[in-house]
Design a protein around this motif. Sequence first.
Motif, PDB file in Angstrom:
ATOM      1  N   HIS A  27       0.823  -1.560   0.045  1.00  0.00           N
ATOM      2  CA  HIS A  27      -0.143  -0.088  -0.392  1.00  0.00           C
ATOM      3  C   HIS A  27       0.797   1.100  -0.024  1.00  0.00           C
ATOM      4  CE1 HIS A  27      -3.555   2.612   1.903  1.00  0.00           C
ATOM      5  NE2 HIS A  27      -3.277   2.708   0.760  1.00  0.00           N
ATOM      6  N   LEU A  28       2.183   1.449   0.947  1.00  0.00           N
ATOM      7  CA  LEU A  28       2.760   2.931   0.737  1.00  0.00           C
ATOM      8  C   LEU A  28       3.247   2.545  -0.963  1.00  0.00           C
ATOM      9  CD1 LEU A  28       4.699   1.802   4.683  1.00  0.00           C
ATOM     10  CD2 LEU A  28       2.868   4.262   3.744  1.00  0.00           C
ATOM     11  N   GLU A  29       3.990   1.889  -1.419  1.00  0.00           N
ATOM     12  CA  GLU A  29       4.348   1.327  -2.279  1.00  0.00           C
ATOM     13  C   GLU A  29       3.583   2.536  -3.506  1.00  0.00           C
ATOM     14  OE1 GLU A  29       6.086  -1.919  -3.997  1.00  0.00           O
ATOM     15  OE2 GLU A  29       7.786  -1.810  -2.431  1.00  0.00           O
ATOM     16  N   SER A  30       2.391   1.627  -3.841  1.00  0.00           N
ATOM     17  CA  SER A  30       1.364   2.411  -4.441  1.00  0.00           C
ATOM     18  C   SER A  30       0.928   4.127  -4.056  1.00  0.00           C
ATOM     19  CB  SER A  30      -0.166   1.340  -4.626  1.00  0.00           C
ATOM     20  OG  SER A  30      -1.034   2.039  -3.120  1.00  0.00           O
ATOM     21  N   LEU A  31       1.028   4.134  -2.751  1.00  0.00           N
ATOM     22  CA  LEU A  31       0.590   5.880  -2.532  1.00  0.00           C
ATOM     23  C   LEU A  31       1.992   6.566  -2.756  1.00  0.00           C
ATOM     24  CD1 LEU A  31      -0.132   5.374   1.078  1.00  0.00           C
ATOM     25  CD2 LEU A  31      -1.644   6.191  -0.327  1.00  0.00           C
ATOM     26  N   ARG A  32       3.113   6.249  -2.651  1.00  0.00           N
ATOM     27  CA  ARG A  32       4.797   6.852  -3.171  1.00  0.00           C
ATOM     28  C   ARG A  32       3.943   7.303  -4.696  1.00  0.00           C
ATOM     29  NH1 ARG A  32       7.542   4.628   0.919  1.00  0.00           N
ATOM     30  NH2 ARG A  32       7.741   2.520  -0.205  1.00  0.00           N
ATOM     31  N   LEU A  33       3.698   5.940  -4.865  1.00  0.00           N
ATOM     32  CA  LEU A  33       3.382   5.912  -6.945  1.00  0.00           C
ATOM     33  C   LEU A  33       2.364   7.137  -7.448  1.00  0.00           C
ATOM     34  CD1 LEU A  33       4.948   4.432  -9.550  1.00  0.00           C
ATOM     35  CD2 LEU A  33       2.876   3.626  -9.485  1.00  0.00           C
TER      36      LEU A  33
END
Lengths: 164, 104
Positions: A27-33
């Motif tokens: 989720h954190l990865e998708s948020l950053r993206l």
Amino acid sequence: MEVISLLVTPVLLFGTWLTGSLLERRHLESLRLLESGSRDVLAITIEDVPPEWTVESCELVIGNVVISQDYFKRFAAAMKGIVGGRIGVYEPLLERARREALLRMKGVAHARGYNTIINVRIETSPLARSRGDGKGTAGVEIMAFGTAIDVDYATRLQMTGTSA
Amino acid sequence: MIISNTQEIPGKSIIEFFGVVSGSTVRAKHIGSDIGAALKNVVGGELKGYTELLTEARGEAIRRMSRQAEEQGANAIVNVRFATSSVAQGAAELFAYGTAVRVE
């Protein structure tokens, strides 16, 4: 039989610790993206529009998310609840949910052709547990809302100095 | 109907006030999404069924509020606020309210 029932809790704790942290990382990865791509919508908590901004139309936009904690972290929080103090495992969950709600609100504004959201507010409400004994499913809803407006890009740039 | 959570409609001026308008709806969770959510509650993460349910219910509350404003002859609602409260096990009330106004 007794051995099996003794093993259920540790296995569940370990399993949810693995899945919970995996989901959190993803989720954190998708948020950053997504956050890197959402810079063209400016969200501010200020209500008054600077007089030099000419606004043609406006609309209420909402972004929401219902999120729940995994079993392991709930267990950890319950343990921490005995001694008191800061419950660290809940902080990333609520932070992730707020970022997600803000992103969804910006997404709605962008899709409808607005580039700025004013008077942004974020609300948090716990949802009722589904069973009378206080057990069963429960989640927290985070809702972000504000008034989307369309401002001339050059005028906005003068005010903020950046594109976001 | 222009809906905004600001005190005034940006770029327009208010010429008439009509008072408070509100809309609410009470929703219970669907049994299917509840089972899905119960499983998701173990591993953690977003409860998508609930997110959709609340989005849809809040839309309904806003529609009811708009209809009330329309009946009074307003063309905008300013200073809209939301409230969510758990009224019973597994049910939530979604409430939207604001001030109905007429803008130029």
